[in-house]
Design an enzyme around this catalytic site. Structure first.
Site, PDB file in Angstrom:
ATOM      1  N   GLY A 171       4.305  21.443  11.962  1.00 29.59           N
ATOM      2  CA  GLY A 171       5.508  20.682  12.227  1.00 29.59           C
ATOM      3  C   GLY A 171       6.668  21.112  11.353  1.00 29.59           C
ATOM      4  O   GLY A 171       6.536  21.977  10.479  1.00 29.59           O
ATOM      5  N   PRO A 172       7.828  20.494  11.537  1.00 29.77           N
ATOM      6  CA  PRO A 172       9.041  20.904  10.823  1.00 29.77           C
ATOM      7  C   PRO A 172       9.015  20.510   9.354  1.00 29.77           C
ATOM      8  O   PRO A 172       8.434  19.488   8.983  1.00 29.77           O
ATOM      9  CB  PRO A 172      10.148  20.157  11.578  1.00 29.77           C
ATOM     10  CG  PRO A 172       9.474  18.945  12.145  1.00 29.77           C
ATOM     11  CD  PRO A 172       8.081  19.392  12.496  1.00 29.77           C
ATOM     12  N   PHE A 174      12.084  15.961   6.884  1.00 28.20           N
ATOM     13  CA  PHE A 174      11.486  14.631   6.918  1.00 28.20           C
ATOM     14  C   PHE A 174      12.127  13.789   8.001  1.00 28.20           C
ATOM     15  O   PHE A 174      13.350  13.736   8.145  1.00 28.20           O
ATOM     16  CB  PHE A 174      11.628  13.950   5.557  1.00 28.20           C
ATOM     17  CG  PHE A 174      10.679  12.800   5.356  1.00 28.20           C
ATOM     18  CD1 PHE A 174       9.305  12.999   5.401  1.00 28.20           C
ATOM     19  CD2 PHE A 174      11.150  11.522   5.125  1.00 28.20           C
ATOM     20  CE1 PHE A 174       8.417  11.948   5.203  1.00 28.20           C
ATOM     21  CE2 PHE A 174      10.273  10.462   4.922  1.00 28.20           C
ATOM     22  CZ  PHE A 174       8.907  10.687   4.972  1.00 28.20           C
ATOM     23  N   HIS A 202       0.831  -1.205   0.000  1.00 29.97           N
ATOM     24  CA  HIS A 202       0.000   0.000   0.000  1.00 29.97           C
ATOM     25  C   HIS A 202       0.866   1.257   0.000  1.00 29.97           C
ATOM     26  O   HIS A 202       1.883   1.315   0.702  1.00 29.97           O
ATOM     27  CB  HIS A 202      -0.909   0.007   1.233  1.00 29.97           C
ATOM     28  CG  HIS A 202      -2.093   0.904   1.104  1.00 29.97           C
ATOM     29  ND1 HIS A 202      -1.993   2.284   1.133  1.00 29.97           N
ATOM     30  CD2 HIS A 202      -3.408   0.631   0.937  1.00 29.97           C
ATOM     31  CE1 HIS A 202      -3.192   2.802   0.998  1.00 29.97           C
ATOM     32  NE2 HIS A 202      -4.063   1.828   0.874  1.00 29.97           N
ATOM     33  N   GLY A 251       8.534   9.305   9.491  1.00 37.35           N
ATOM     34  CA  GLY A 251       7.971   9.795   8.247  1.00 37.35           C
ATOM     35  C   GLY A 251       7.146  11.052   8.471  1.00 37.35           C
ATOM     36  O   GLY A 251       7.519  11.926   9.259  1.00 37.35           O
TER      37      GLY A 251
END
Length: 558
Positions: free
Chosen positions: A163-164, A167, A82, A172
């Site tokens: 958020g930042p 990555f 997936h 993730g």
């Protein structure tokens, strides 16, 4: 009334049950949240979790689950069929009861902000929670998946909403939003070819496929690829191979069941697969399904057979399961997969869930409930059930094939009356219990006496209304009973006659309960009106019963 939302987070772990259990334990630790379903997939290495509750409790549970998933799942080691981009890949909120999509989207935004700030995790909003419509589609956000996001997240147009903009190699990124109810649905094929499965997926999905000529993409005037739309609206689909089952599947998201329901998607995949020399062998639902989807599917497949759709809810579900092969890979248990069944308060259906013997024993016990009102409702349910039986037998009678739809419609009406009368069996006992509870309230002070009197009057009004509904429903059901006596299978005419007797007993028995409860109600103008209406229904019932019995006795002839 309580506001209820559903949350369906997808976690990138489908094999380690201990990890999954630790995540769902976080969800269940929040008071007011009910965990409905946990659906792990080995080949996809992904688990779909479903829980419901009031909004504040749901977003707290979702936050704890996202945090725990980030602690336990290492995306740098993750593989699966997936598409995915994070430990908690996607976390949608869905409005269920007494809450708008706008309100649900606001809760999704709150959750996303908290996840981004407190967990320092890149978060993207999607669907109704995303104000920028150029990036509200999940598949567009997730394009490139985990492996491609190290570069993608640095692009200005893909800066996270919260958020930042860096990555996280282990966790993730995640996508949080608000959407309508979506069904994840896989159709099984008798092939192992992902390429051929994808071809079928492109045939049916709304986005279709890119138009090709001489091996090259056809471009429009603006230089963009021209698409050939698929045959189904509000459908997303891809093909994949599931090693666990040794077959290829079409993995489908049905995003608007009013546009494309499950059974239409199934049949269309069957047609497209057959055109490519491939057979559909069955299908599977991922997570939960609304009851109506299965009932609609059952009716659809019965109608294709020119069979009566006026059968029980249980039978409609059975037909749906067998017609679409929902139990081909794993058993399909409606009590665990239908959202309404999981949300239903079984304590409100105590009597109708008893066996016949248990019901008779409970009635014969020293307990005053169930009493005449519940028995009257059940008598009415039995009466219209007999008429439904006659309709179904007539629909399937040899030589009457051209009349199947006529009798199917009558059987469907019978099922509706039966379902309402069954509900009223327990409702009448609830009404009696409310009166008893009101009489049990304290009465030491004037204030307590006033409160008690008000409660007694409210309970009494309810105890008048329920048996009156029994009267009205049982009387209405007699139109079906009469039609079956007149036009149904002549070999079953005596069944219609017994149905009429039951309906008459239901009306008259319920009217006794209306009157005895009305005697204790203060509003005498209301009492006068309801008794007058009741007497008319009783009179009309007796007259209609006489007409039905005349027809029945003339046809019996002995």
């Amino acid at each position: 009334m309580k506001k209820i939302i559903e949350c369906v987070p997808n976690f990138s772990e489908g094999n380690d049950l201990l990890v999954i259990k630790q995540i769902t334990d976080q969800i269940e630790s929040v008071e007011g949240v009910r965990l409905l379903n946990v659906d792990p997939g080995k080949a996809t290495n992904r688990t779909v979790v479903t829980f419901v509750g009031e909004p504040e409790a749901v977003i707290e549970a979702a936050f704890l689950a996202i945090r725990k998933a980030g602690e336990l799942i290492d995306m740098s080691r993750h593989t699966g069929e997936h598409p995915r981009m994070g430990a908690t890949d996607v976390c949608p909120l869905i409005p269920i009861a007494n809450i708008s999509m706008e309100e649900t989207a606001a809760y999704a935004t709150r959750l996303a902000k908290r996840v981004g700030e407190e967990l320092t995790l890149p978060v993207y909003l999607y669907e109704a929670a995303q104000p920028d419509k150029t990036r509200n589609n999940l598949s567009v956000i997730r394009a490139g998946e985990y492996e491609g996001f190290f570069k993608k997240i640095s692009q200005p147009e893909w800066k996270p909403d919260f958020g930042p903009a860096v990555f996280d190699a282990k966790r993730g990124a995640t996508v949080i939003g608000a959407r309508d109810f979506l069904i994840a649905y896989n159709v099984n094929l008798n092939t192992t070819s992902t390429r051929r499965a994808n071809a079928i997926a492109f045939d049916v999905r709304e986005a279709g496929r890119v138009k090709m000529e001489n091996g090259k993409k056809v471009l429009d005037a603006d230089g963009k690829p021209v698409s050939i739309p698929g045959s189904l609206k509000s459908v997303k689909a891809i093909g994949w191979f599931i090693e666990e089952y040794g077959i290829a599947q079409i993995s489908i998201n049905l995003t608007n069941l009013n546009v494309t329901p499950v059974h239409i998607a199934f049949d269309e995949v069957c047609r497209k697969a057959d055109a490519r020399g491939i057979r559909v062998t069955g299908s599977e639902l991922v997570g939960l399904v609304p009851l109506q989807s299965l009932l609609d599917a059952g009716r659809y497949f019965l109608q294709k057979q020119q069979r009566s759709v006026g059968v029980s809810e249980k039978e409609l579900i059975r037909i749906a399961v067998k017609s679409m092969g929902l139990d081909e890979l794993t058993p399909f248990k409606p009590e665990e997969r239908v959202i309404e069944y999981l949300l239903k308060d079984q304590s409100g259906s105590r009597l109708v869930n008893m066996s016949l013997t248990e019901f008779a024993d409970e009635t014969a016990s020293e307990s005053p409930a169930p009493g005449g009102g519940s028995i009257a409702a059940y008598a009415g349910a039995l009466g219209i059930s007999l008429a439904g039986m006659v309709a179904n037998l007539s629909s399937h009678k040899k030589g009457w094939d051209d009349r199947w739809k006529e009798f199917s419609d009558w059987a469907d009406k019978a099922q509706q009356h039966k379902a309402r009368l069954i509900e009223l069996v327990d409702a009448d006992t609830h009404a009696f219990n409310q009166i008893m509870a009101a009489f049990g309230l304290p009465k030491s002070t004037d204030a307590e006496k006033a409160t008690r009197h008000t409660a007694i009057q409210a309970a009494t009004r309810f105890a008048i209304d329920i048996p009156f509904q029994v009267m009205q429903t049982a009387f209405d059901s007699m139109s079906v009973i009469k039609a079956m006596a007149e036009t149904g299978n002549p070999n079953s005419v005596s069944d219609a006659g017994v149905g009429a007797l039951c309906a008459r007993a239901s009306v008259m028995g319920a009217f006794m309960n209306v009157r005895i409860n009305a005697a204790g109600y203060d509003d005498k103008s209301f009492v006068s009106e309801i008794v007058e209406r009741g007497r008319k229904i009783e009179k009309d019932t007796i007259a209609l019963e006489a007409q039905i019995l005349k027809i029945v006795n003339e046809k019996i002839g002995v």
